[in-house]
Design an enzyme around this catalytic site. Structure first.
Site, short mmCIF file in Angstrom:
data_model
loop_
_atom_site.label_atom_id
_atom_site.label_comp_id
_atom_site.label_asym_id
_atom_site.label_seq_id
_atom_site.Cartn_x
_atom_site.Cartn_y
_atom_site.Cartn_z
N ARG A 33 0.83 -1.22 0.00
CA ARG A 33 0.00 0.00 0.00
C ARG A 33 0.86 1.26 0.00
O ARG A 33 0.42 2.33 -0.44
CB ARG A 33 -0.92 -0.02 1.22
CG ARG A 33 -2.02 1.04 1.25
CD ARG A 33 -3.02 0.73 2.35
NE ARG A 33 -4.06 1.73 2.51
CZ ARG A 33 -4.23 2.50 3.57
NH1 ARG A 33 -3.40 2.38 4.60
NH2 ARG A 33 -5.21 3.36 3.65
N ILE A 59 -7.31 7.60 0.15
CA ILE A 59 -7.18 6.17 -0.12
C ILE A 59 -7.94 5.48 1.01
O ILE A 59 -7.77 5.81 2.19
CB ILE A 59 -5.69 5.74 -0.15
CG1 ILE A 59 -5.56 4.23 -0.45
CG2 ILE A 59 -4.96 6.09 1.12
CD1 ILE A 59 -4.12 3.80 -0.67
N SER A 60 -8.85 4.58 0.65
CA SER A 60 -9.71 3.95 1.65
C SER A 60 -8.92 3.09 2.63
O SER A 60 -7.82 2.62 2.31
CB SER A 60 -10.76 3.07 0.95
OG SER A 60 -11.62 3.84 0.16
N GLN A 61 -9.50 2.88 3.82
CA GLN A 61 -8.83 2.00 4.76
C GLN A 61 -8.85 0.58 4.22
O GLN A 61 -9.82 0.15 3.57
CB GLN A 61 -9.47 2.08 6.14
CG GLN A 61 -10.88 1.55 6.25
CD GLN A 61 -11.48 1.92 7.59
OE1 GLN A 61 -11.99 3.03 7.77
NE2 GLN A 61 -11.42 1.01 8.54
N PHE A 202 -17.51 7.78 2.53
CA PHE A 202 -16.74 8.04 1.32
C PHE A 202 -16.96 9.47 0.86
O PHE A 202 -17.95 10.12 1.24
CB PHE A 202 -17.17 7.09 0.18
CG PHE A 202 -16.57 5.72 0.26
CD1 PHE A 202 -15.44 5.40 -0.49
CD2 PHE A 202 -17.12 4.73 1.07
CE1 PHE A 202 -14.88 4.13 -0.43
CE2 PHE A 202 -16.57 3.47 1.14
CZ PHE A 202 -15.45 3.16 0.38
#
Length: 215
Positions: A33, A59-61, A202
């Site tokens: 990541r 950036i999403s978890q 989001f």
């Protein structure tokens, strides 16, 4: 040894948050990541938290990436559409599990950076498109799976129309300032089935495109 331990902890955290599909876990373990982050945020890559990227996006978890990917029920023959490329991390995960991934990003800067990074990482089954994701990608229909990484008030009809019968779409729905619901949409011969997968947050799905100044 420290790197191995960090990866083991990363996978353990994913499992603890409901990501149990072995193929999804393997795909996420195989991708660093850190490659999708910049500056001081790179050292936080293994944390299960959303982090800032360019253009006011995030950036999403990892656990949310895993849960959304898992809900798609991917197989190697799948042709996938992703709306909201962002850093390219979610597209990279999808590329490990599907035949072909098309990903649409409204910000020119993010689209270009993601395209260059994904090519550099050798993920050649991904096509990055700078465009209006709210309209989908009509020239490539139909899609077996659709993943939306921005919240709409309701599942956008253009995206439902571009989903193959028997296909699955996963997306967050709800007002941008409130808690949103992760929704799994399955298109059948009889109609559309909906299943709620939990609460998420989001950025909102925005129409149009941005020609950001490139740095």
């Amino acid at each position: 040894m420290e790197e191995i331990e960090r990866r083991m902890q990363f996978v353990f955290t994913l499992r603890s948050n409901g990501v149990t599909n072995a193929d999804v876990l393997k795909a996420m373990e195989s991708l660093n990541r850190e490659n999708f982050l910049e500056g001081i945020f790179q050292e936080r890559a293994m944390e299960n938290t959303p982090l800032p990227i360019s253009c006011g996006q995030t950036i999403s978890q990892p656990s949310v990436v895993g849960l959304m990917t898992q809900a798609l029920e991917l197989h190697r023959r799948c042709k996938v559409l992703e709306i909201g490329t962002g850093s390219g991390y979610q597209a990279a995960v999808l590329s490990r599990l599907a035949r072909r991934v098309y990903t649409v990003e409204r910000h020119m800067r993010l689209a270009r950076r993601s395209r260059e990074l994904l090519q550099k990482l050798g993920l050649h089954n991904i096509t990055v498109v700078h465009g209006d994701g709210s309209k989908g990608l009509p020239e490539q229909v139909p899609f077996d799976r659709i993943l939306v990484t921005a919240a709409a008030e309701d599942p956008p009809q253009p995206l439902i129309d571009q989903l193959r019968v028997g296909g699955i779409m996963v997306l967050p729905v709800g007002q941008s300032h409130a808690v949103q619901t992760l929704l799994k949409v399955t298109k059948t011969e009889e109609g559309i089935n909906y299943a709620e997968l939990g609460s998420v947050r989001f950025v909102p799905l925005v129409e149009g495109i941005e020609h950001d100044v490139l740095d």
